[in-house]
Write a protein that holds these residues in place. Structure first.
Motif, short mmCIF file in Angstrom:
data_model
loop_
_atom_site.label_atom_id
_atom_site.label_comp_id
_atom_site.label_asym_id
_atom_site.label_seq_id
_atom_site.Cartn_x
_atom_site.Cartn_y
_atom_site.Cartn_z
N ASP A 222 0.86 -1.24 -0.03
CA ASP A 222 0.02 -0.13 -0.04
C ASP A 222 0.87 1.46 -0.01
N PRO A 223 0.45 2.45 -0.64
CA PRO A 223 1.13 3.46 -0.63
C PRO A 223 1.62 4.31 0.61
N ALA A 224 0.66 3.91 1.51
CA ALA A 224 1.09 4.40 2.99
C ALA A 224 2.12 3.89 3.47
N TRP A 225 2.80 2.90 3.03
CA TRP A 225 4.09 2.27 3.18
C TRP A 225 5.33 3.28 3.13
N MET A 226 5.05 4.38 2.27
CA MET A 226 5.72 5.37 1.91
C MET A 226 6.05 6.47 2.96
N VAL A 227 5.00 6.41 3.94
CA VAL A 227 5.02 7.22 5.00
C VAL A 227 5.29 6.47 6.27
N SER A 228 5.82 5.34 6.20
CA SER A 228 6.17 4.49 7.40
C SER A 228 7.25 5.04 8.29
N GLU A 229 7.56 4.45 9.44
CA GLU A 229 8.60 4.97 10.13
C GLU A 229 9.27 3.62 10.80
N THR A 230 10.36 3.91 11.37
CA THR A 230 11.19 3.10 11.96
C THR A 230 10.89 3.16 13.51
N PRO A 231 11.20 2.05 14.28
CA PRO A 231 11.01 2.20 15.75
C PRO A 231 11.75 3.24 16.45
N ALA A 232 12.73 3.85 15.95
CA ALA A 232 13.52 4.93 16.46
C ALA A 232 12.63 6.13 16.59
N TYR A 233 11.54 6.41 15.68
CA TYR A 233 10.94 7.57 15.52
C TYR A 233 10.34 7.87 16.73
N LEU A 234 9.25 6.94 17.16
CA LEU A 234 8.68 7.01 18.48
C LEU A 234 9.63 7.11 19.57
N GLY A 235 10.61 6.17 19.48
CA GLY A 235 11.70 6.19 20.64
C GLY A 235 12.37 7.64 21.00
N ARG A 236 12.61 8.30 19.84
CA ARG A 236 13.17 9.68 20.07
C ARG A 236 12.30 10.60 20.53
N GLY A 237 11.09 10.22 20.19
CA GLY A 237 10.06 11.27 21.09
C GLY A 237 9.87 10.95 22.31
N ILE A 238 9.85 9.71 22.83
CA ILE A 238 9.75 9.39 24.12
C ILE A 238 11.04 9.74 25.12
N ALA A 239 12.06 9.53 24.31
CA ALA A 239 13.30 10.23 25.13
C ALA A 239 13.18 11.64 25.25
N ALA A 240 12.76 12.31 24.51
CA ALA A 240 12.63 13.75 24.55
C ALA A 240 11.83 14.07 25.59
N LEU A 241 10.85 13.61 25.69
CA LEU A 241 9.70 13.72 26.56
C LEU A 241 10.04 13.40 27.99
N ALA A 242 10.89 12.31 28.03
CA ALA A 242 11.52 11.97 29.40
C ALA A 242 12.54 13.00 29.90
N ARG A 243 13.25 13.56 29.06
CA ARG A 243 14.33 14.64 29.49
C ARG A 243 13.32 16.03 29.77
N ASP A 244 12.17 16.23 29.43
CA ASP A 244 11.63 17.52 29.35
C ASP A 244 11.09 17.69 30.80
N PRO A 245 11.66 18.90 31.18
CA PRO A 245 11.14 19.14 32.82
C PRO A 245 9.67 19.64 32.64
N ASP A 246 9.23 19.80 31.70
CA ASP A 246 7.82 20.38 31.56
C ASP A 246 6.83 19.32 30.99
N ARG A 247 7.26 17.90 31.24
CA ARG A 247 6.70 16.90 30.61
C ARG A 247 5.16 16.57 31.22
N LEU A 248 4.95 17.15 32.42
CA LEU A 248 3.65 16.80 33.04
C LEU A 248 2.56 17.50 32.40
N ARG A 249 2.71 18.39 30.99
CA ARG A 249 1.74 18.87 29.94
C ARG A 249 1.05 17.85 29.35
N TRP A 250 1.89 16.69 29.07
CA TRP A 250 1.52 15.60 28.37
C TRP A 250 0.35 14.60 29.07
N SER A 251 0.53 14.82 30.42
CA SER A 251 -0.21 13.74 31.24
C SER A 251 -1.59 13.69 30.89
#
Length: 296
Positions: A222-251
């Motif tokens: 399917d063409p959607a495969w062309m906008v697929s992502e690696t597991p690192a993509y979400l991983g990097r987002g979570i790592a950035a969130l974990a370091r964010d002193p203001d992460r409570l805004r995501w709760s």
């Protein structure tokens, strides 16, 4: 930073574990598949490999075999983390293991019930058991983070039926768990949320399409495969969130990898910023196609 990734063997769990390693975290990489034996998924990836990747990325990876349906094993994990580290800062609930248990577009009266109920146990009960035993350690220090990994945000899933009742219930329930932990952690300054990757180029998905990460664009899917992502993509987002002193805004929220990437200015390994959920809602569905045709 001390983290436990429940379900770190492969896919999103591995991607998050490695990304946490990149920011110097000590990561307990847990799951059922080891070099001594595979889980019922019968895949070659192991928790030892994940731990080695975490260490190579700059953190400390510690593999621990845990079946999160076994209370004693999870209690032992919590005791080990307490004894070795004295604290827990991040818990990622990514246990799944249900790919072989569900069928596309199958009504409940035709779906194998034993497999469906097993799927619900693996997808939901494991997350409850993990939280029951690990949250008491996490709340001993203010500001802990709990991440529930699901498929589809609450907003997306709320108005779309996800394949069959077992899968639908599992993925919507995990979204709700992120909201639940936001409430239960609030008195301790903790953050709880649910996250979803997009169309994931996991090890299994690459195998299914007969490609590798090096030539993934050659898959005839399917063409959607062309906008697929690696597991690192979400991983990097979570790592950035974990370091964010203001992460409570995501709760309490339910967010996608692309939302985290935009908020924290992170990209996938190739420098792109995939937006499969936007592609489904803004392109496919506006053209009259069912959103999940992208995954057929």
């Amino acid at each position: 930073m001390i983290a436990v990734v429940a379900g770190a063997t492969r896919g999103t769990g591995r991607g998050i574990a490695v990304a946490l390693g990149e920011i110097g975290a000590t990561v307990y990489c847990t799951g059922r598949s080891t070099r001594e034996g595979r889980s019922e998924m019968n895949r070659p990836e192991t928790i030892e490999e994940t731990a080695e990747l975490v260490t190579a990325a700059g953190g400390i990876g510690i593999p621990v075999r845990v079946d999160f349906l076994e209370q004693e094993q999870v209690a032992a994990l919590a005791g080990r983390v307490r004894g070795e580290q004295g604290r827990l800062d991040v818990l990622v609930n990514d246990v799944w293991g249900g790919d072989h248990l569900w069928e596309w577009d199958t009504p409940v009266w035709k779906h194998d019930q034993d497999k469906g109920l097993r799927l619900l146990r693996l997808a939901i009960e494991t997350h409850l058991i993990s939280s029951r035993h690990l949250l008491p350690l996490l709340i001993e220090h203010e500001g802990g983070l709990v991440v529930e990994v699901t498929d589809g945000t609450w907003e997306f899933n709320e108005t779309r039926y996800r394949e069959n009742v077992y899968y639908d219930l599992a993925k919507m329930s995990v979204n709700r768990l992120g909201f639940a932990w936001s409430n239960e952690l609030r008195p301790y300054g903790g953050t709880g949320l649910a996250v979803t990757p997009g169309f994931l180029r996991s090890e299994a998905m690459l195998d299914n399409f007969g490609v590798t990460e090096d030539n993934w664009r050659e898959a005839e899917v399917d063409p959607a495969w062309m906008v697929s992502e690696t597991p690192a993509y979400l991983g990097r987002g979570i790592a950035a969130l974990a370091r964010d002193p203001d992460r409570l805004r995501w709760s309490g929220r339910s967010v996608s990898s692309e939302e985290l990437a935009q908020a924290y200015d992170v990209t996938d390994v190739d420098g792109s910023r995939p937006r499969v959920w936007s592609f489904i809602t803004e392109v496919r569905e506006k053209n009259g196609e069912t959103g999940w045709q992208a995954y057929r």
